[in-house]
Design a protein around this motif. Structure first.
Motif, PDB file in Angstrom:
ATOM      1  N   THR A   7      57.839  41.555  37.809  1.00 32.35           N
ATOM      2  CA  THR A   7      57.996  42.998  37.646  1.00 32.35           C
ATOM      3  C   THR A   7      56.632  43.625  37.433  1.00 32.35           C
ATOM      4  OG1 THR A   7      58.246  42.904  35.245  1.00 32.35           O
ATOM      5  CG2 THR A   7      60.251  42.640  36.559  1.00 32.35           C
ATOM      6  N   ALA A   8      56.603  44.982  37.431  1.00 32.17           N
ATOM      7  CA  ALA A   8      55.348  45.688  37.184  1.00 32.17           C
ATOM      8  C   ALA A   8      54.912  45.568  35.733  1.00 32.17           C
ATOM      9  CB  ALA A   8      55.504  47.163  37.564  1.00 32.17           C
ATOM     10  N   ALA A   9      55.869  45.230  34.829  1.00 33.80           N
ATOM     11  CA  ALA A   9      55.542  45.112  33.404  1.00 33.80           C
ATOM     12  C   ALA A   9      55.128  43.694  33.023  1.00 33.80           C
ATOM     13  CB  ALA A   9      56.734  45.542  32.553  1.00 33.80           C
ATOM     14  N   GLY A  10      55.596  42.673  33.772  1.00 34.78           N
ATOM     15  CA  GLY A  10      55.241  41.300  33.455  1.00 34.78           C
ATOM     16  C   GLY A  10      56.117  40.303  34.185  1.00 34.78           C
ATOM     17  N   GLU A  48      56.917  37.596  29.803  1.00 31.73           N
ATOM     18  CA  GLU A  48      55.490  37.710  29.498  1.00 31.73           C
ATOM     19  C   GLU A  48      54.998  39.067  29.984  1.00 31.73           C
ATOM     20  OE1 GLU A  48      51.929  36.235  27.853  1.00 31.73           O
ATOM     21  OE2 GLU A  48      53.906  35.292  27.880  1.00 31.73           O
ATOM     22  N   LYS A  49      54.668  39.957  29.032  1.00 31.45           N
ATOM     23  CA  LYS A  49      54.271  41.319  29.379  1.00 31.45           C
ATOM     24  C   LYS A  49      52.766  41.375  29.667  1.00 31.45           C
ATOM     25  CE  LYS A  49      54.890  46.066  27.773  1.00 31.45           C
ATOM     26  NZ  LYS A  49      55.341  46.928  26.655  1.00 31.45           N
ATOM     27  N   PHE A  50      52.398  42.221  30.634  1.00 28.01           N
ATOM     28  CA  PHE A  50      50.986  42.395  30.980  1.00 28.01           C
ATOM     29  C   PHE A  50      50.289  43.229  29.904  1.00 28.01           C
ATOM     30  CE2 PHE A  50      52.611  42.037  35.531  1.00 28.01           C
ATOM     31  CZ  PHE A  50      52.225  40.711  35.642  1.00 28.01           C
ATOM     32  N   GLN A  51      49.008  42.910  29.661  1.00 27.16           N
ATOM     33  CA  GLN A  51      48.234  43.631  28.652  1.00 27.16           C
ATOM     34  C   GLN A  51      47.905  45.049  29.132  1.00 27.16           C
ATOM     35  OE1 GLN A  51      47.117  42.481  25.608  1.00 27.16           O
ATOM     36  NE2 GLN A  51      48.085  40.463  25.823  1.00 27.16           N
ATOM     37  N   ASP A  52      47.431  45.185  30.385  1.00 31.07           N
ATOM     38  CA  ASP A  52      47.039  46.492  30.921  1.00 31.07           C
ATOM     39  C   ASP A  52      47.216  46.481  32.438  1.00 31.07           C
ATOM     40  OD1 ASP A  52      45.075  44.749  31.571  1.00 31.07           O
ATOM     41  OD2 ASP A  52      43.440  45.787  30.540  1.00 31.07           O
ATOM     42  N   THR A  54      44.916  46.449  34.751  1.00 31.73           N
ATOM     43  CA  THR A  54      43.991  45.521  35.429  1.00 31.73           C
ATOM     44  C   THR A  54      44.604  44.137  35.563  1.00 31.73           C
ATOM     45  OG1 THR A  54      42.166  46.748  34.418  1.00 31.73           O
ATOM     46  CG2 THR A  54      41.642  44.620  35.404  1.00 31.73           C
ATOM     47  N   GLU A  55      45.245  43.675  34.477  1.00 37.58           N
ATOM     48  CA  GLU A  55      45.903  42.366  34.533  1.00 37.58           C
ATOM     49  C   GLU A  55      47.081  42.386  35.507  1.00 37.58           C
ATOM     50  OE1 GLU A  55      48.008  39.141  31.489  1.00 37.58           O
ATOM     51  OE2 GLU A  55      47.114  40.978  30.709  1.00 37.58           O
ATOM     52  N   ALA A  56      47.824  43.494  35.489  1.00 37.91           N
ATOM     53  CA  ALA A  56      48.953  43.624  36.421  1.00 37.91           C
ATOM     54  C   ALA A  56      48.476  43.623  37.864  1.00 37.91           C
ATOM     55  CB  ALA A  56      49.728  44.902  36.113  1.00 37.91           C
ATOM     56  N   LEU A  57      47.341  44.308  38.118  1.00 34.12           N
ATOM     57  CA  LEU A  57      46.796  44.356  39.472  1.00 34.12           C
ATOM     58  C   LEU A  57      46.328  42.969  39.923  1.00 34.12           C
ATOM     59  CD1 LEU A  57      45.849  45.994  41.933  1.00 34.12           C
ATOM     60  CD2 LEU A  57      43.698  46.411  40.726  1.00 34.12           C
ATOM     61  N   ALA A  58      45.673  42.240  39.027  1.00 36.85           N
ATOM     62  CA  ALA A  58      45.215  40.895  39.377  1.00 36.85           C
ATOM     63  C   ALA A  58      46.388  39.982  39.695  1.00 36.85           C
ATOM     64  CB  ALA A  58      44.383  40.333  38.228  1.00 36.85           C
ATOM     65  N   ALA A  59      47.457  40.074  38.882  1.00 36.66           N
ATOM     66  CA  ALA A  59      48.633  39.236  39.130  1.00 36.66           C
ATOM     67  C   ALA A  59      49.314  39.620  40.449  1.00 36.66           C
ATOM     68  CB  ALA A  59      49.615  39.374  37.972  1.00 36.66           C
ATOM     69  N   SER A  60      49.391  40.929  40.729  1.00 40.25           N
ATOM     70  CA  SER A  60      50.058  41.388  41.959  1.00 40.25           C
ATOM     71  C   SER A  60      49.279  40.984  43.198  1.00 40.25           C
ATOM     72  CB  SER A  60      50.224  42.907  41.924  1.00 40.25           C
ATOM     73  OG  SER A  60      51.004  43.289  40.827  1.00 40.25           O
ATOM     74  N   GLU A 135      59.139  53.806  30.567  1.00 40.42           N
ATOM     75  CA  GLU A 135      57.922  52.983  30.526  1.00 40.42           C
ATOM     76  C   GLU A 135      57.818  52.103  31.765  1.00 40.42           C
ATOM     77  OE1 GLU A 135      55.780  49.681  27.604  1.00 40.42           O
ATOM     78  OE2 GLU A 135      57.611  50.731  26.963  1.00 40.42           O
ATOM     79  N   MET A 136      58.963  51.581  32.195  1.00 38.33           N
ATOM     80  CA  MET A 136      58.984  50.737  33.398  1.00 38.33           C
ATOM     81  C   MET A 136      58.586  51.542  34.634  1.00 38.33           C
ATOM     82  SD  MET A 136      59.679  47.608  34.249  1.00 38.33           S
ATOM     83  CE  MET A 136      60.067  46.631  35.699  1.00 38.33           C
ATOM     84  N   ALA A 137      59.082  52.789  34.742  1.00 39.56           N
ATOM     85  CA  ALA A 137      58.743  53.635  35.888  1.00 39.56           C
ATOM     86  C   ALA A 137      57.260  53.982  35.897  1.00 39.56           C
ATOM     87  CB  ALA A 137      59.582  54.909  35.851  1.00 39.56           C
ATOM     88  N   ALA A 138      56.682  54.259  34.724  1.00 42.82           N
ATOM     89  CA  ALA A 138      55.251  54.574  34.640  1.00 42.82           C
ATOM     90  C   ALA A 138      54.404  53.369  35.040  1.00 42.82           C
ATOM     91  CB  ALA A 138      54.915  55.025  33.223  1.00 42.82           C
ATOM     92  N   MET A 139      54.814  52.178  34.613  1.00 50.06           N
ATOM     93  CA  MET A 139      54.083  50.963  34.978  1.00 50.06           C
ATOM     94  C   MET A 139      54.145  50.715  36.486  1.00 50.06           C
ATOM     95  SD  MET A 139      55.006  48.293  31.930  1.00 50.06           S
ATOM     96  CE  MET A 139      54.369  48.486  30.277  1.00 50.06           C
ATOM     97  N   CYS A 140      55.315  50.951  37.068  1.00 54.80           N
ATOM     98  CA  CYS A 140      55.473  50.767  38.528  1.00 54.80           C
ATOM     99  C   CYS A 140      54.568  51.723  39.298  1.00 54.80           C
ATOM    100  CB  CYS A 140      56.928  50.991  38.925  1.00 54.80           C
ATOM    101  SG  CYS A 140      58.035  49.674  38.437  1.00 54.80           S
ATOM    102  N   LEU A 141      54.506  52.985  38.851  1.00 57.11           N
ATOM    103  CA  LEU A 141      53.689  53.981  39.549  1.00 57.11           C
ATOM    104  C   LEU A 141      52.199  53.647  39.445  1.00 57.11           C
ATOM    105  CD1 LEU A 141      53.721  56.691  41.096  1.00 57.11           C
ATOM    106  CD2 LEU A 141      53.528  57.842  38.885  1.00 57.11           C
ATOM    107  N   GLY A 142      51.767  53.283  38.232  1.00 57.69           N
ATOM    108  CA  GLY A 142      50.357  52.945  38.055  1.00 57.69           C
ATOM    109  C   GLY A 142      49.950  51.724  38.853  1.00 57.69           C
ATOM    110  N   LEU A 143      50.819  50.701  38.864  1.00 52.31           N
ATOM    111  CA  LEU A 143      50.505  49.496  39.627  1.00 52.31           C
ATOM    112  C   LEU A 143      50.500  49.776  41.135  1.00 52.31           C
ATOM    113  CD1 LEU A 143      49.985  46.451  39.653  1.00 52.31           C
ATOM    114  CD2 LEU A 143      52.456  46.094  39.677  1.00 52.31           C
TER     115      LEU A 143
END
Length: 524
Positions: A7-10, A48-52, A54-60, A135-143
């Motif tokens: 997911t976009a959150a982790g 496992e939730k992403f810290q920020d 940048t970490e989400a982008l690296a994982a994606s 919060e999930m929608a905001a994380m999806c948009l940012g990622l």
């Protein structure tokens, strides 16, 4: 069975509670209609939730490229390694192969897993606790934004879109400038028509009109900063004896305003050309060295991008811009064109008309190499373009020297001079087309010519005979005619017949027109 869900959150790892229901793939969506039904099929084991971001982008990005990130590797070793006997369901078969290779875990990917992932995604809010939907929608948009920027690999110095827009704007400015200048010359020409013939430079013409205005002010104004002294004197002399009409002050103000627009557009065009030059040297330095800024920019604009242009072969680069002529030639089975936009390159312009095709072909081949080097290479120097340009110039020099040698001639092969034929472009009127007489056939013409020749020959013989008779009479000698043997025999037979039978009709000689004709008459 365990399920790895991203997911976009982790990262989320689910445990499948009822594997029998997974066998019915077509009806599996019914088990995920409500969160209660979904919790009976799968249960969250670890999240496992992403810290920020940048970490989400690296994982994606690692997942998109089919690689195993460090964070995911730790999670799988910590959670899944305990249940190593169970299979791990993954959404990407490539990622499953990497996990199996590095962690020695059995991974599965099938249509059943795809349907299971779809069901989990539909009820993700009910399955993962402690994660609000906002919060999930905001994380999806940012990622999504971060991932899009990463895919574009944004670099301000490597954007060829700016070149395409700049060269298009430059062409539009040239068209508008031509229209404005023509209108300005025509408008002011009613007042001072002689000025247009004296000043040929358009920008200098507009500056003079702006500074002086009415033609009567030329005598007292100083335009030495715009025009040379000789032209300035001619302008002042022409202003005193001008044939133009008088115009009002309001008309002059409107003309001056138009000239101001022309000057501003000209200055902006110069600035835009410098900008385009710098961008071309930054994005495609080798291409710029080979064919110049304008031709290189037009090639990129025609292809759509520098990468698309790099995919074209040399033959396509040579004919870019001449597609209509090419297909017309193929349709009518005529000679295909030899060059397109590359014709405006300086190297092609330097060559003779006979060598333009050869030079354009070689230039297109070297240009294709430099385009690929600029688009796909990491080096930003223009050394390769300079080397290839030198090769093309050497080839051009050899072709021209060969032509000079052929003209001058050598000991073995002397120059062949063609016969000079003066072909006048002036067409002469053919009056035979206006004749109303019937056309005579060729056979009849030939017969008439033969008859005229025979008549001329007979007249010539008669004339010679008369000359001989005249000379003989002057000398007092009788004329003796040469007779052939057959004529003598016929004459002897006639004399024999006449001696046997007396004549019944006398022969009377009648002179007519100098010719002796014998007429026989019967006397009764």
């Amino acid at each position: 069975m365990l399920v790895l869900f991203e997911t976009a959150a982790g990262y989320a790892i689910f445990k499948v509670l009822n594997e029998k229901k997974l066998q019915e793939v077509d009806s599996l969506w019914k088990e995920f209609e409500t969160p209660e039904k979904a919790n009976k099929i799968v249960k969250l084991k670890h999240f496992e939730k992403f810290q920020d971001t940048t970490e989400a982008l690296a994982a994606s990005t690692a997942l998109v490229e089919g690689k195993l990130s460090k964070n995911l590797k730790k999670i799988l070793k910590k959670i899944v390694a305990k249940d190593a006997h169970e299979q791990l369901a993954v959404a990407d078969a490539k990622l499953g192969g990497v996990i199996k290779e590095k962690l020695n875990l059995s991974c599965i990917h099938s249509p059943m897993v795809t349907e299971l992932m779809r069901g989990i995604r539909s009820q993700i809010e009910g399955l993962i606790t402690g994660l609000p939907s906002r919060e999930m929608a905001a994380m999806c948009l940012g990622l999504a934004h971060s991932l899009s920027r990463y895919k574009l690999k944004f670099s301000p110095d490597k954007v060829d879109t700016m070149i395409i827009q700049a060269i298009s704007l430059l062409d539009d400015l040239d068209k508008e400038l031509n229209n404005y200048i023509m209108r300005c010359r025509e408008w002011y020409g009613w007042h001072f028509p002689e000025l247009g013939k004296i000043i040929t430079d358009n920008l200098a013409y507009c500056k003079c009109v702006c500074k002086v205005g009415d033609r009567s002010n030329f005598a007292s104004s100083d335009v030495s900063d715009i025009l040379p002294e000789e032209i300035e004197e001619d302008v002042k002399a022409a202003a005193e004896i001008s044939m133009g009409t008088e115009v009002s002050e309001e008309d002059i103000n409107n003309i001056i305003h138009l000239c101001d627009q022309v000057i501003e557009i000209s200055e902006y065009r110069t600035q835009l050309y410098d900008y385009l030059k710098n961008r071309m040297m930054a994005i495609a330095p080798n291409l710029t060295v080979m064919v110049g800024e304008l031709v290189g920019a037009r090639l990129i604009a025609h292809a759509g991008s520098l990468l698309n242009l790099a995919k074209h072969p040399a033959s396509t680069v040579q004919l870019l811009g001449a597609e209509k002529a090419l297909f017309r030639a193929l349709k009518t089975k005529r000679d295909t064109p030899k060059f397109g936009l590359i014709y405006h390159a300086s190297l092609v312009g330097q060559s003779n008309a006979k060598n333009k095709g050869k030079i354009s072909r070689m230039l297109a081949a070297k240009t294709a190499l430099t385009i690929r080097y600029d688009a796909l290479g990491e080096d930003t120097s223009a050394e390769m373009g300079a080397e290839n340009r030198l090769k093309v110039e050497t080839r051009l020099r050899l072709l021209e020297e060969r032509g000079i040698r052929r003209i001058s001639g050598t000991g073995k092969a002397l120059a062949k001079t063609d016969k000079y034929q003066n072909k006048s472009e002036i067409k002469v009127f053919d009056p035979s087309g206006d004749s109303t007489l019937p056309v005579v056939s060729k056979k009849r013409k030939i017969q008439e010519v033969d008859e005229q020749d025979t008549e001329v020959a007979v007249k010539a013989k008669k004339f010679k005979a008369e000359l001989k008779e005249g000379t003989a009479l002057e000398d007092g000698e009788p004329v003796k005619k040469k007779k052939k043997k057959k004529d003598k025999e016929k004459q002897a037979e006639e004399e024999a017949v006449l001696s046997e039978e007396p004549p019944t009709s006398p022969i009377i000689e009648l002179p007519s027109n100098g010719n002796s004709n014998f007429v026989s008459t019967d006397l009764k």
